[in-house]
Write an enzyme that holds these catalytic residues in place. Structure first.
Site, PDB file in Angstrom:
ATOM      1  N   HIS A  25      37.552  35.653  45.994  1.00  0.00           N
ATOM      2  CA  HIS A  25      36.544  36.655  45.635  1.00  0.00           C
ATOM      3  C   HIS A  25      36.153  37.484  46.855  1.00  0.00           C
ATOM      4  O   HIS A  25      36.296  37.021  47.993  1.00  0.00           O
ATOM      5  CB  HIS A  25      35.268  35.955  45.140  1.00  0.00           C
ATOM      6  CG  HIS A  25      35.398  35.287  43.813  1.00  0.00           C
ATOM      7  ND1 HIS A  25      35.092  33.961  43.600  1.00  0.00           N
ATOM      8  CD2 HIS A  25      35.782  35.774  42.613  1.00  0.00           C
ATOM      9  CE1 HIS A  25      35.280  33.660  42.325  1.00  0.00           C
ATOM     10  NE2 HIS A  25      35.701  34.744  41.704  1.00  0.00           N
ATOM     11  N   CYS A  44      28.590  30.266  45.769  1.00  0.00           N
ATOM     12  CA  CYS A  44      28.860  30.157  44.326  1.00  0.00           C
ATOM     13  C   CYS A  44      28.146  28.997  43.656  1.00  0.00           C
ATOM     14  O   CYS A  44      28.104  28.925  42.438  1.00  0.00           O
ATOM     15  CB  CYS A  44      30.347  30.109  44.043  1.00  0.00           C
ATOM     16  SG  CYS A  44      31.292  29.201  45.191  1.00  0.00           S
ATOM     17  N   GLU A  81      27.309  30.932  40.241  1.00  0.00           N
ATOM     18  CA  GLU A  81      27.179  32.321  40.717  1.00  0.00           C
ATOM     19  C   GLU A  81      28.118  33.268  39.965  1.00  0.00           C
ATOM     20  O   GLU A  81      27.829  34.459  39.834  1.00  0.00           O
ATOM     21  CB  GLU A  81      27.495  32.392  42.210  1.00  0.00           C
ATOM     22  CG  GLU A  81      27.387  33.797  42.760  1.00  0.00           C
ATOM     23  CD  GLU A  81      27.716  33.887  44.243  1.00  0.00           C
ATOM     24  OE1 GLU A  81      28.808  33.475  44.633  1.00  0.00           O
ATOM     25  OE2 GLU A  81      26.864  34.379  44.991  1.00  0.00           O
ATOM     26  N   ASP A  82      29.230  32.732  39.489  1.00  0.00           N
ATOM     27  CA  ASP A  82      30.208  33.618  38.851  1.00  0.00           C
ATOM     28  C   ASP A  82      29.786  34.106  37.478  1.00  0.00           C
ATOM     29  O   ASP A  82      30.431  34.987  36.910  1.00  0.00           O
ATOM     30  CB  ASP A  82      31.567  32.894  38.774  1.00  0.00           C
ATOM     31  CG  ASP A  82      32.165  32.714  40.157  1.00  0.00           C
ATOM     32  OD1 ASP A  82      32.051  33.656  40.966  1.00  0.00           O
ATOM     33  OD2 ASP A  82      32.715  31.629  40.437  1.00  0.00           O
ATOM     34  N   LEU A 104      39.885  24.893  38.527  1.00  0.00           N
ATOM     35  CA  LEU A 104      40.946  25.732  39.099  1.00  0.00           C
ATOM     36  C   LEU A 104      40.927  25.654  40.621  1.00  0.00           C
ATOM     37  O   LEU A 104      39.853  25.614  41.227  1.00  0.00           O
ATOM     38  CB  LEU A 104      40.704  27.195  38.696  1.00  0.00           C
ATOM     39  CG  LEU A 104      40.635  27.475  37.197  1.00  0.00           C
ATOM     40  CD1 LEU A 104      40.124  28.902  36.957  1.00  0.00           C
ATOM     41  CD2 LEU A 104      42.014  27.293  36.565  1.00  0.00           C
TER      42      LEU A 104
HETATM   43  C1  CIR Z   1      37.448  28.996  40.382  1.00  0.00           C
HETATM   44  O1  CIR Z   1      38.626  29.082  40.747  1.00  0.00           O
HETATM   45  O2  CIR Z   1      36.954  29.778  39.585  1.00  0.00           O
HETATM   46  C2  CIR Z   1      36.601  27.872  40.937  1.00  0.00           C
HETATM   47  N1  CIR Z   1      37.391  26.726  41.176  1.00  0.00           N
HETATM   48  C3  CIR Z   1      35.925  28.314  42.216  1.00  0.00           C
HETATM   49  C4  CIR Z   1      34.956  29.443  42.025  1.00  0.00           C
HETATM   50  C5  CIR Z   1      34.272  29.811  43.276  1.00  0.00           C
HETATM   51  N2  CIR Z   1      33.330  30.829  43.052  1.00  0.00           N
HETATM   52  C6  CIR Z   1      32.923  31.682  43.993  1.00  0.00           C
HETATM   53  O3  CIR Z   1      33.431  31.661  45.107  1.00  0.00           O
HETATM   54  N3  CIR Z   1      32.007  32.565  43.649  1.00  0.00           N
END
Ligand code: CIR
Length: 256
Positions: A164, A251, A65-66, A18
């Site tokens: 975020h 992340c 991290e998410d 994403l």
């Molecule tokens: C997303 O849109 O979920 C990933 N492409 C990027 C996530 C980044 N995560 C974060 O900053 N903790």
């Protein structure tokens, strides 16, 4: 002090993840170079790294991290708000369980992305975002209170250009909060030393204190100079390929 980090190798389909930014398609070779340097930096800061295999089912899964909120008092498995990412939690559960025997978990219909959760000693800032919803934060605040932490919610849904909460703020120890210009005036930060990151450098507001160093995205000279002046010992890392996928520096790892 952190002792460990969990990371996941970016998959060859990383560019299928994403993104909301228009910075072009990441080059996989450069992704792997930047990822390797990032892992070495964590090791230079004294961390033992647990590396998970690339998981092609989830192109965003290198952003580990998410998937969890790990504190010195326990682990809470997150529930990412993007449907394409929810399976990432099952894929990391066993690894987290090796370090944290009892794990709590955000339950449906709650959603929480770890990138929305900013730990500042015994207080947590919880980002209400387009990924993390009120029910998720209600559950999380309850779990954190059970572990003896306080928390407050920051609504970032109207904040421009961030995915975020931690895309816009970072707590780097010594009672110091880093905040992008648009967020720096928040009354919740009144008792902190606040380092303001200018609009031109706002990507760098996502930085991470790891023991004696602060890892920060390379190329943001003013902010990096300010960290240096204040004695934070910055370590700059090229993050350009992750930025293309809306990813910040924090992340790419879970640290504990
Ligand atoms: C997303 O849109 O979920 C990933 N492409 C990027 C996530 C980044 N995560 C974060 O900053 N903790």
């Amino acid at each position: 002090m952190f002792k460990n980090a969990v990371v996941r190798i970016p998959g060859s389909n990383f560019a299928d993840g994403l993104t909301t930014v228009n910075l072009g398609v990441p080059s996989y070779d450069s992704v792997m170079q930047q990822y390797s340097r990032y892992c070495r930096a964590l090791q230079e800061c004294g961390l033992m790294i647990t590396t998970l295999d690339a998981d092609l089912r989830y192109p965003d899964s290198t952003f580990v991290e998410d998937t969890a909120i790990l504190t010195p008092r326990g682990a809470i498995l997150a529930r990412p708000g993007a449907p394409s990412r929810q399976g990432e939690v099952a894929a990391i559960r066993e690894t987290i369980g090796r370090f944290f025997p009892a794990t709590l978990e955000i339950e449906e219909p709650g959603t929480v992305d770890g990138g929305d959760i900013c730990e500042a000693e015994s207080h947590f800032f919880l980002g209400l975002s387009h990924r993390t919803n009120e029910e998720g934060l209600r559950q999380l605040a309850g779990y954190l209170a059970g572990q003896g932490y306080t928390s407050s919610v920051i609504d970032v849904r109207g904040t421009t250009s961030i995915l975020h909460l931690k895309s816009g703020i970072s707590y780097i120890g010594n009672n110091t909060m880093v905040a992008m210009e648009e967020m720096a005036g928040n009354d919740l930060f009144r008792n902190y030393e606040v380092i303001r990151v200018s609009a031109e450098e706002s990507y760098a507001a996502n930085c991470v204190r790891v023991n004696e160093r602060v890892l920060v995205a390379a190329g943001y000279a003013h902010f990096i100079g300010e960290l240096d002046d204040r004695g934070f010992n910055p370590l700059a890392l090229d993050m350009s390929e992750f930025q293309k996928m809306d990813g910040g520096l924090s992340c790419l790892s879970l640290r504990f």
